[in-house]
Design a protein around this motif. Structure first.
Motif, PDB file in Angstrom:
ATOM      1  N   ILE A   1       2.306  -3.773 -10.866  1.00  0.00           N
ATOM      2  CA  ILE A   1       1.665  -3.719  -9.560  1.00  0.00           C
ATOM      3  C   ILE A   1       0.173  -4.013  -9.639  1.00  0.00           C
ATOM      4  O   ILE A   1      -0.379  -4.716  -8.817  1.00  0.00           O
ATOM      5  CB  ILE A   1       1.912  -2.336  -8.919  1.00  0.00           C
ATOM      6  N   HIS A   2      -0.476  -3.486 -10.711  1.00  0.00           N
ATOM      7  CA  HIS A   2      -1.930  -3.678 -10.767  1.00  0.00           C
ATOM      8  C   HIS A   2      -2.301  -5.155 -10.944  1.00  0.00           C
ATOM      9  O   HIS A   2      -3.385  -5.571 -10.556  1.00  0.00           O
ATOM     10  CB  HIS A   2      -2.554  -2.794 -11.853  1.00  0.00           C
TER      11      HIS A   2
ATOM     12  N   ILE B   1       1.547 -17.355 -11.317  1.00  0.00           N
ATOM     13  CA  ILE B   1       2.998 -17.246 -11.440  1.00  0.00           C
ATOM     14  C   ILE B   1       3.324 -16.408 -12.660  1.00  0.00           C
ATOM     15  O   ILE B   1       2.725 -16.573 -13.722  1.00  0.00           O
ATOM     16  CB  ILE B   1       3.640 -18.645 -11.560  1.00  0.00           C
ATOM     17  N   THR B   2       4.257 -15.487 -12.500  1.00  0.00           N
ATOM     18  CA  THR B   2       4.575 -14.599 -13.613  1.00  0.00           C
ATOM     19  C   THR B   2       6.067 -14.327 -13.667  1.00  0.00           C
ATOM     20  O   THR B   2       6.777 -14.499 -12.677  1.00  0.00           O
ATOM     21  CB  THR B   2       3.780 -13.279 -13.499  1.00  0.00           C
ATOM     22  N   ASN B   3       6.539 -13.915 -14.846  1.00  0.00           N
ATOM     23  CA  ASN B   3       7.960 -13.620 -14.984  1.00  0.00           C
ATOM     24  C   ASN B   3       8.317 -12.233 -14.482  1.00  0.00           C
ATOM     25  O   ASN B   3       9.399 -11.988 -14.000  1.00  0.00           O
ATOM     26  CB  ASN B   3       8.387 -13.740 -16.444  1.00  0.00           C
TER      27      ASN B   3
ATOM     28  N   TYR C   1       0.814  -1.231   0.000  1.00  0.00           N
ATOM     29  CA  TYR C   1       0.000   0.000   0.000  1.00  0.00           C
ATOM     30  C   TYR C   1       0.830   1.255   0.000  1.00  0.00           C
ATOM     31  O   TYR C   1       0.330   2.325  -0.227  1.00  0.00           O
ATOM     32  CB  TYR C   1      -0.954  -0.006   1.199  1.00  0.00           C
ATOM     33  N   THR C   2       2.148   1.096   0.255  1.00  0.00           N
ATOM     34  CA  THR C   2       2.964   2.297   0.227  1.00  0.00           C
ATOM     35  C   THR C   2       3.104   2.809  -1.202  1.00  0.00           C
ATOM     36  O   THR C   2       3.485   3.949  -1.431  1.00  0.00           O
ATOM     37  CB  THR C   2       4.366   2.030   0.815  1.00  0.00           C
ATOM     38  N   TRP C   3       2.797   1.945  -2.178  1.00  0.00           N
ATOM     39  CA  TRP C   3       2.874   2.381  -3.576  1.00  0.00           C
ATOM     40  C   TRP C   3       1.551   2.948  -4.081  1.00  0.00           C
ATOM     41  O   TRP C   3       1.518   3.656  -5.048  1.00  0.00           O
ATOM     42  CB  TRP C   3       3.217   1.190  -4.495  1.00  0.00           C
ATOM     43  N   SER C   4       0.495   2.548  -3.466  1.00  0.00           N
ATOM     44  CA  SER C   4      -0.788   2.910  -4.073  1.00  0.00           C
ATOM     45  C   SER C   4      -1.356   4.213  -3.534  1.00  0.00           C
ATOM     46  O   SER C   4      -0.816   4.812  -2.627  1.00  0.00           O
ATOM     47  CB  SER C   4      -1.802   1.784  -3.891  1.00  0.00           C
TER      48      SER C   4
ATOM     49  N   ALA D   1      -2.259 -17.106  -3.997  1.00  0.00           N
ATOM     50  CA  ALA D   1      -0.959 -16.454  -3.854  1.00  0.00           C
ATOM     51  C   ALA D   1      -0.500 -15.977  -5.226  1.00  0.00           C
ATOM     52  O   ALA D   1      -0.964 -16.470  -6.259  1.00  0.00           O
ATOM     53  CB  ALA D   1       0.073 -17.404  -3.250  1.00  0.00           C
ATOM     54  N   PHE D   2       0.408 -15.019  -5.214  1.00  0.00           N
ATOM     55  CA  PHE D   2       0.955 -14.452  -6.452  1.00  0.00           C
ATOM     56  C   PHE D   2       2.472 -14.520  -6.359  1.00  0.00           C
ATOM     57  O   PHE D   2       3.056 -13.993  -5.428  1.00  0.00           O
ATOM     58  CB  PHE D   2       0.498 -12.996  -6.580  1.00  0.00           C
TER      59      PHE D   2
END
Lengths: 146, 161
Positions: free
Chosen positions: B107-108, B101-103, A143-146, B120-121
């Motif tokens: 943020i979005h 899972i992503t490379n 949340y520090t980024w948003s 989980a991400f």
């Protein structure tokens, strides 16, 4: 990567709280731990203000289902139905091994359900694996980024 | 006479279109396997979101859904986040822990994934050693400590505390 992680522990077992607090101090000094010891305190902490107005939002919530006469499942439901709060990973860490609790938790979109191990050694290794996975390997909203 | 011990099987559905990544993931899981693991792991891979849904439906009719789903975010036909949404709005599939899972990530995407109830991400580590360690910890966390429900026939996987 060093980031300050805010963890909210919702539990009413003094011994478990103490074990957890002690281990966290050893594990990582970048953890900021908040504790709510019953349902009302947890609701106050989370829902008293608008999401955006809360200064320090938890990055991870650890929830004992049996708090305040088993109100934990209600709390999980409220968090996971909330438009913003639902993005916070909620890990149920509980002494309950009731299969309804397990099914309900996943139905209400818990991120993971973990039974508290009976032995202290295994409880400690659980906490270190759990923190290693969720703090070092998993990406969570910051949340520090948003 | 040789005694063959039959271990319970944990199955993972891997949704990934890059054959090299499929290979590396399978290798990693067999590399972190321990002699005394009391279960075997089976990895079933599909290349896109539509195939994943078809397979889940087939599994469901056979009464055995996977224990864990790993979804690459950039898969064809139905992308990872849309597949996740389908899984998490399905009465039976939603209980299966599903990990994106992503490379690399924006943020979005992290927020989107959690809002669609990703369990989980994970951003895939670049170095193989780090990737191995990630697979090791993921395996420990989900299969040794967490309790995962098996959806269809009332069977429930419980780990002894």
């Amino acid at each position: 990567m060093i980031r300050r992680t805010e963890i909210l522990l919702i539990d009413d077992d003094p011994e478990d709280i103490m074990l957890f607090t002690n281990l966290i101090e050893e594990f990582d000094s970048h953890i900021n731990l908040k504790i709510a010891q019953n349902y009302v305190d947890a609701v106050d902490l989370l829902f008293q203000k608008h999401f955006d107005e809360i200064q320090s939002k938890p990055h991870i919530i650890l929830l004992e289902l049996t708090i305040s006469n088993h109100k934990g499942i209600q709390l999980l439901k409220s968090i996971k139905e909330h438009s913003e709060y639902r993005k916070i990973p909620v890990l149920v860490v509980t002494k309950s091994n009731n299969s309804h609790d397990i099914w309900n938790s996943y139905d209400y979109n818990v991120n993971a359900y973990i039974q508290k191990p009976k032995s202290k050694e295994r409880y400690l290794s659980l906490i270190s694996i759990m923190l290693k996975f969720w703090m070092e390997m998993v990406s969570i909203p910051d949340y520090t980024w948003s | 006479m040789e005694l063959i011990e039959i271990k319970p099987l944990k199955s993972i559905l891997l949704v990934e279109d890059n054959p090299a990544h499929v290979l590396i993931t399978k290798e990693a899981f067999s590399e972190v396997k321990l002699e005394n693991d009391n279960y075997d792991i089976e990895i079933i891979d599909v290349r896109d979101g539509i195939e994943a849904l078809k397979l889940l439906s087939k599994f469901k009719s056979q009464g055995s859904l996977p224990d864990l789903i790993l979804i690459d975010i950039n898969i064809p036909l139905l992308n990872g986040l849309d597949l996740l949404k389908k899984i998490k709005s399905h009465k039976h599939y939603k209980r299966i822990p599903s990990i994106i899972i992503t490379n690399g990530s924006r943020i979005h995407e992290i927020e989107d994934a959690y809002k669609r109830y990703a369990n989980a991400f994970i951003i895939k580590p670049f170095r193989y050693d780090d990737f191995l360690e990630m697979i090791q910890v993921m395996k420990l966390f989900w299969f040794e400590y967490a309790t995962i429900p098996i959806n269809t026939n009332g069977r429930l996987n419980k780990n002894e505390g």
